[in-house]
Scaffold this motif. Structure first.
Motif, PDB file in Angstrom:
ATOM      1  N   GLU A  49       0.838  -1.251  -0.043  1.00  8.34           N
ATOM      2  CA  GLU A  49      -0.066   0.039   0.188  1.00  8.34           C
ATOM      3  C   GLU A  49       0.901   1.328   0.110  1.00  8.34           C
ATOM      4  N   ARG A  50       0.629   2.048  -0.799  1.00  3.53           N
ATOM      5  CA  ARG A  50       1.594   3.454  -0.845  1.00  3.53           C
ATOM      6  C   ARG A  50       0.724   4.349  -0.101  1.00  3.53           C
ATOM      7  N   VAL A  51       1.585   5.139   0.763  1.00  5.37           N
ATOM      8  CA  VAL A  51       1.339   6.088   1.744  1.00  5.37           C
ATOM      9  C   VAL A  51       1.510   7.264   1.059  1.00  5.37           C
ATOM     10  N   ALA A  52       0.262   8.382   0.996  1.00  4.23           N
ATOM     11  CA  ALA A  52       0.494   9.703   0.561  1.00  4.23           C
ATOM     12  C   ALA A  52       1.850  10.479   0.901  1.00  4.23           C
ATOM     13  N   ALA A  53       2.424  11.410   0.086  1.00  5.58           N
ATOM     14  CA  ALA A  53       3.510  12.014   0.450  1.00  5.58           C
ATOM     15  C   ALA A  53       3.237  12.926   1.881  1.00  5.58           C
ATOM     16  N   GLY A  54       2.135  13.389   1.803  1.00  5.56           N
ATOM     17  CA  GLY A  54       1.664  14.339   3.085  1.00  5.56           C
ATOM     18  C   GLY A  54       1.491  13.701   4.211  1.00  5.56           C
ATOM     19  N   GLU A  55       1.403  12.145   4.161  1.00  6.34           N
ATOM     20  CA  GLU A  55       1.170  11.474   5.126  1.00  6.34           C
ATOM     21  C   GLU A  55       2.601  10.686   5.753  1.00  6.34           C
ATOM     22  N   ARG A  56       3.695  10.872   5.027  1.00  6.04           N
ATOM     23  CA  ARG A  56       4.747  10.072   5.417  1.00  6.04           C
ATOM     24  C   ARG A  56       5.680  10.603   6.534  1.00  6.04           C
ATOM     25  N   GLY A  57       5.517  11.973   6.812  1.00  6.34           N
ATOM     26  CA  GLY A  57       6.468  12.339   7.855  1.00  6.34           C
ATOM     27  C   GLY A  57       6.104  13.534   8.504  1.00  6.34           C
ATOM     28  N   ALA A  58       6.975  14.294   9.144  1.00  7.08           N
ATOM     29  CA  ALA A  58       6.360  15.680   9.885  1.00  7.08           C
ATOM     30  C   ALA A  58       7.322  16.624   9.480  1.00  7.08           C
ATOM     31  N   THR A  59       6.798  18.015   9.512  1.00  4.88           N
ATOM     32  CA  THR A  59       7.539  19.239   9.351  1.00  4.88           C
ATOM     33  C   THR A  59       7.659  19.876  10.605  1.00  4.88           C
ATOM     34  N   THR A  60       8.939  20.138  11.028  1.00  6.83           N
ATOM     35  CA  THR A  60       9.291  21.152  12.040  1.00  6.83           C
ATOM     36  C   THR A  60       9.675  22.350  11.719  1.00  6.83           C
TER      37      THR A  60
END
Length: 118
Positions: A7-18
């Motif tokens: 299953e591919r995870v959308a780019a916006g859901e893969r990490g965090a921005t600090t």
């Protein structure tokens, strides 16, 4: 050989921005300069300190103003501009902007600083 569906995870859901507090402080200080139409002659540029908690930032701005001026109107313009710019550029809510007027600059004070006033 058995293939497993990945299953591919959308780019916006893969990490965090600090975003560092100092970056938000820089945005806030620049927004304050914009709201005040510059720095008084002989004055210091606005400076900011920021406390970031999750998606919100509490901002404290130190400013120097020309004298005479409508201090309340100037401070209100700074608060509004800072809150809007931080929201637009960093997507953070700004529940509090404290503006501290640290100094007023008048023609008389400028002349005194140059040693021309007795």
């Amino acid at each position: 050989m058995t293939r497993v569906a990945v299953e591919r995870v959308a780019a916006g859901e893969r990490g965090a921005t600090t975003i560092a507090d100092r970056v938000i402080a820089k945005i806030a200080a620049q927004a304050a300069r914009e709201a005040l139409d510059g720095v008084p002659e002989g004055g210091a540029a606005p400076h900011a300190t920021v406390t970031v908690h999750h998606d919100s930032a509490r901002v404290r701005i130190g400013v120097e103003l020309e004298y005479p001026t409508d201090i309340g109107r100037q401070c209100g313009a700074v608060r509004l501009r800072v809150a809007k710019r931080v929201k637009a550029l960093a997507d953070m809510d700004v529940p509090e902007v404290v503006v501290r007027v640290e100094r007023l600059h008048s023609d008389r004070s400028r002349l005194a600083a140059r040693g021309r006033l007795r």
